[in-house]
Design an enzyme around this catalytic site. Structure first.
Site, PDB file in Angstrom:
ATOM      1  N   LYS A   1     -19.323 -52.194 -18.798  1.00  0.00           N
ATOM      2  CA  LYS A   1     -20.361 -52.650 -19.681  1.00  0.00           C
ATOM      3  C   LYS A   1     -21.188 -51.168 -20.012  1.00  0.00           C
ATOM      4  O   LYS A   1     -21.848 -50.786 -19.235  1.00  0.00           O
ATOM      5  CB  LYS A   1     -21.366 -53.625 -19.514  1.00  0.00           C
ATOM      6  CG  LYS A   1     -22.234 -54.163 -20.612  1.00  0.00           C
ATOM      7  CD  LYS A   1     -23.479 -54.664 -20.467  1.00  0.00           C
ATOM      8  CE  LYS A   1     -24.610 -53.544 -20.226  1.00  0.00           C
ATOM      9  NZ  LYS A   1     -25.014 -52.916 -21.244  1.00  0.00           N
TER      10      LYS A   1
ATOM     11  N   GLU B   1     -26.438 -46.839  -7.853  1.00  0.00           N
ATOM     12  CA  GLU B   1     -27.044 -45.257  -8.269  1.00  0.00           C
ATOM     13  C   GLU B   1     -28.240 -45.495  -9.393  1.00  0.00           C
ATOM     14  O   GLU B   1     -27.994 -45.572 -10.324  1.00  0.00           O
ATOM     15  CB  GLU B   1     -26.091 -44.403  -8.727  1.00  0.00           C
ATOM     16  CG  GLU B   1     -26.245 -42.958  -8.749  1.00  0.00           C
ATOM     17  CD  GLU B   1     -27.064 -42.421  -9.709  1.00  0.00           C
ATOM     18  OE1 GLU B   1     -28.223 -42.119  -9.520  1.00  0.00           O
ATOM     19  OE2 GLU B   1     -26.371 -42.151 -10.683  1.00  0.00           O
TER      20      GLU B   1
ATOM     21  N   CYS C   1     -31.254 -38.190 -13.570  1.00  0.00           N
ATOM     22  CA  CYS C   1     -31.757 -38.996 -12.401  1.00  0.00           C
ATOM     23  C   CYS C   1     -32.210 -37.820 -11.444  1.00  0.00           C
ATOM     24  O   CYS C   1     -32.937 -37.946 -10.217  1.00  0.00           O
ATOM     25  CB  CYS C   1     -30.976 -39.904 -11.856  1.00  0.00           C
ATOM     26  SG  CYS C   1     -29.373 -39.320 -11.514  1.00  0.00           S
TER      27      CYS C   1
ATOM     28  N   GLU D   1     -40.688 -42.050 -11.979  1.00  0.00           N
ATOM     29  CA  GLU D   1     -39.315 -41.043 -12.632  1.00  0.00           C
ATOM     30  C   GLU D   1     -39.989 -41.331 -14.153  1.00  0.00           C
ATOM     31  O   GLU D   1     -40.078 -42.462 -14.905  1.00  0.00           O
ATOM     32  CB  GLU D   1     -38.116 -41.903 -12.479  1.00  0.00           C
ATOM     33  CG  GLU D   1     -37.241 -41.199 -13.064  1.00  0.00           C
ATOM     34  CD  GLU D   1     -35.570 -41.739 -12.697  1.00  0.00           C
ATOM     35  OE1 GLU D   1     -34.864 -41.017 -12.508  1.00  0.00           O
ATOM     36  OE2 GLU D   1     -35.603 -42.920 -12.757  1.00  0.00           O
TER      37      GLU D   1
END
Length: 464
Positions: free
Chosen positions: A165, A240, A274, A371
Site C-alpha cells: 500500500k 522505520e 527521516c 520531527e
C-alpha cells in the site's frame, strides 16, 4: 491484483467517493488518480503465488530481479519525472536519489542472491533461513520508490510475495513500478499494489491474518497503530519511523565544512527526510560563527519549480504538510528561538516553505524535540562533550546523526555514545548496503544489505 493509475477517461468515469486524486504540489493541479483496491483479494493472490516463487532456485529469482532492474533502469528518466511531479522533489534529486538509490538497492539484493546459500552449523544443528510468506508493505510519500524497493527487493529475494500500500499522496510511481514488474516477466501475484488511505486500507493490511510480516515506514504515531493492529494476529512487524537527528560539531572540527554539509543534509528533499540532521549542535564559543555560516549556506537554497535546474528546494508534498511545517515555525518563534534566516519569498502557487535557520534554540523546545519534516534547522549550543552527547540523546528518536572532529578517533568515540541507528563521521557518505533503522521512537528492524535481507526471513534449526 496489480495496482495502476487511472487514465483521464477512467478518472471521470469512476469519479466519486472511491477515486483518489493525485495533486502536483508545485502547481496544485490534479495530475492523475488511483482507485482503492481490495486488500483481501490482494493477500489471496500473494498467498497463492508465494509457494511457487519461494520454490524457484536463487539464480532464477536473481534473474527475475535482474530483469526488473533492467526495466527500471530503462524507465529511470520517466520515473524521476513522475516522482518529481507527484511529490515535488527537484529533478536532480529525483534522478540521483529518488531513482538512483533504489536501483542500487535492487542491485545489492541481486548480488546477495548470486552468492551461494550457506547454512550455519551450531553443535549438531544446521541453521537455515527461509521466507516468511506474505509481506505487507506500507510506504510513505517522501521517497516513494526508494521506500518501496527497500522492502520489495529483499522480500522478493528471500522468497516472499508482497502486498504493497503506497501513500495516497504519491502513489503514481508505485503504479508505474507494478507495470514494470509485469513487463519484466515476474509471476502474477508476486507483487500486488493496493491503493487507498491509511484508514481503511492500511489498517486492513496491517490487521490481516494472511500477512506474515508488516514492514511500515512512516510517522511514529502511525507506526504505533500498525503495530497494535498486527499484534492481534501475532504478526511480525518492522518499523522505520521518525527521526530528530543531531549533527554534533566538536570544537576542533572544520566548522565551515560541517555547517555546509549539515545544512545540505537538513534541507535535502525540502527537509522531508527521516534522517535529516535537523539539530546542529555546536560549542557555545562557536555558536554565532556557526549561525553565520548556516545563514550563508541557506541563502543558496533557491525555492521554486522542481523542473527548473536552478531550484534546490521544491514544494512540500501536500498542503497539510506545508501547514504543519509552518505551524512548527510559529511555535519556534513563540518559544523564544531567534529566526536568523527565513520568511523568504516563495511562489504564490504551490505548497512551498522557505528555508529557516533558528539560532539559540533551547534543546528542550518543541522545534528541537519534534520531527518537523521541512526545511527547518535548529542551531543549539553545548558546554562540553558530555553536554553535547546528552543533548543529542535527549529526544525520543534515534535514527541517524553525525559527528565532526579533526580526530577520527575522537569522533568515533562520541558516535559510539549516541543512541541512534547510524552515525556519519566527517560527512561519511550514505551506504546502501549498511543496516538502516533506528531505536526508541524511530522504530525497530533493519533495512538494506544483508541485514535488510534477513529481516524478511525466519530461521529454522535442523538437528542431525
Amino acid at each position: 491484483m496489480i495496482g495502476r493509475a487511472l487514465t483521464r477517461r477512467e478518472r471521470v468515469r469512476v469519479r466519486g467517493s472511491t477515486v483518489i486524486d493525485v495533486i502536483n504540489p508545485a502547481t496544485e493541479r490534479v495530475i492523475g488518480a488511483v482507485e482503492p483496491g481490495d486488500v483481501h483479494a490482494a493477500v489471496a493472490a500473494a498467498r497463492a503465488a508465494q509457494p511457487g516463487w519461494a520454490a524457484l532456485p536463487r539464480a532464477e529469482r536473481a534473474a527475475h530481479l535482474g530483469a526488473l532492474l533492467d526495466a527500471m533502469s530503462a524507465a529511470a528518466p520517466e520515473l524521476a519525472a513522475l516522482i518529481s511531479a507527484e511529490m515535488g522533489a527537484p529533478l536532480p534529486v529525483a534522478k540521483k536519489v529518488q531513482v538512483g538509490l533504489p536501483l542500487a538497492v535492487l542491485r545489492s539484493m541481486i548480488d546477495i542472491l548470486e552468492q551461494p546459500e550457506t547454512a550455519e552449523t551450531v553443535g549438531n544443528s544446521t541453521i537455515h533461513r527461509e521466507p516468511l510468506g506474505v509481506v505487507g508493505a506500507i510506504t510513505p510519500w517522501n521517497y516513494p520508490l526508494h521506500q518501496t524497493i527497500a522492502k520489495l527487493a529483499p522480500a522478493l529475494a528471500a522468497g516472499n510475495t508482497v502486498v504493497h500500500k503506497p501513500s495516497e499522496v504519491a502513489p503514481l510511481s508505485a503504479a508505474r513500478l507494478a507495470e514494470l514488474v509485469r513487463q519484466a516477466g515476474l509471476p502474477d501475484g508476486v507483487y500486488n499494489v493496493v491503493h487507498g488511505y491509511g484508514d481503511p486500507t492500511g489498517a486492513a493490511l496491517a490487521g490481516h491474518p494472511g500477512i506474515d510480516l508488516i514492514s511500515f515506514t512512516g510517522s511514529t504515531a502511525a507506526g504505533r497503530k500498525v503495530a497494535a493492529l498486527a499484534a492481534a494476529n501475532v504478526t511480525r512487524v518492522a518499523l522505520e519511523l521518525g527521526g530528530k537527528s543531531a549533527n554534533v560539531i566538536l570544537p576542533d572540527a572544520d566548522l565551515a565544512a560541517a555547517v555546509k554539509v549539515g545544512v545540505g543534509n537538513c534541507y535535502l528533499n525540502s527537509g522531508q527526510t527521516c534522517t535529516a540532521w535537523s539539530r546542529m549542535l555546536v560549542h557555545e564559543s562557536r555558536h554565532d560563527e556557526a549561525v553565520e555560516l548556516a545563514v550563508a549556506a541557506a541563502a543558496k537554497y533557491t525555492v521554486g519549480d522542481p523542473a527548473d535546474p536552478a531550484t534546490r528546494l521544491g514544494p512540500l508534498a501536500s498542503a497539510a504538510q506545508r501547514d504543519r511545517v509552518l505551524g512548527h515555525i510559529e511555535r519556534g518563534l513563540a518559544d523564544g528561538a531567534t529566526m536568523a534566516f527565513g520568511g523568504g519569498r516563495v511562489p504564490d502557487v504551490g505548497y512551498y516553505v522557505a528555508p529557516v535557520v533558528f539560532a539559540g534554540v533551547d534543546p528542550d523546545a518543541a522545534i528541537a524535540q519534534e520531527e518537523i519534516f521541512g526545511p527547518v534547522l535548529s542551531v543549539i549550543s553545548y558546554r562540553d562533550e558530555d553536554d553535547a552527547v546528552r543533548i543529542a540523546n535527549s529526544t525520543r528518536y534515534g535514527l541517524a546523526g553525525a559527528v565532526w572532529s579533526a580526530s577520527r578517533e575522537r569522533a568515533v568515540a562520541v558516535a559510539r555514545r549516541l543512541r541512534t541507528g547510524q552515525v556519519d563521521i566527517n560527512g561519511g557518505s550514505f551506504n546502501p548496503v549498511a543496516p538502516f533503522g533506528g531505536v526508541g521512537a524511530s522504530g525497530y528492524g533493519r533495512e538494506l544489505g544483508t541485514f535488510g535481507y534477513e529481516e524478511f526471513t525466519t530461521v529454522k534449526a535442523i538437528q542431525l
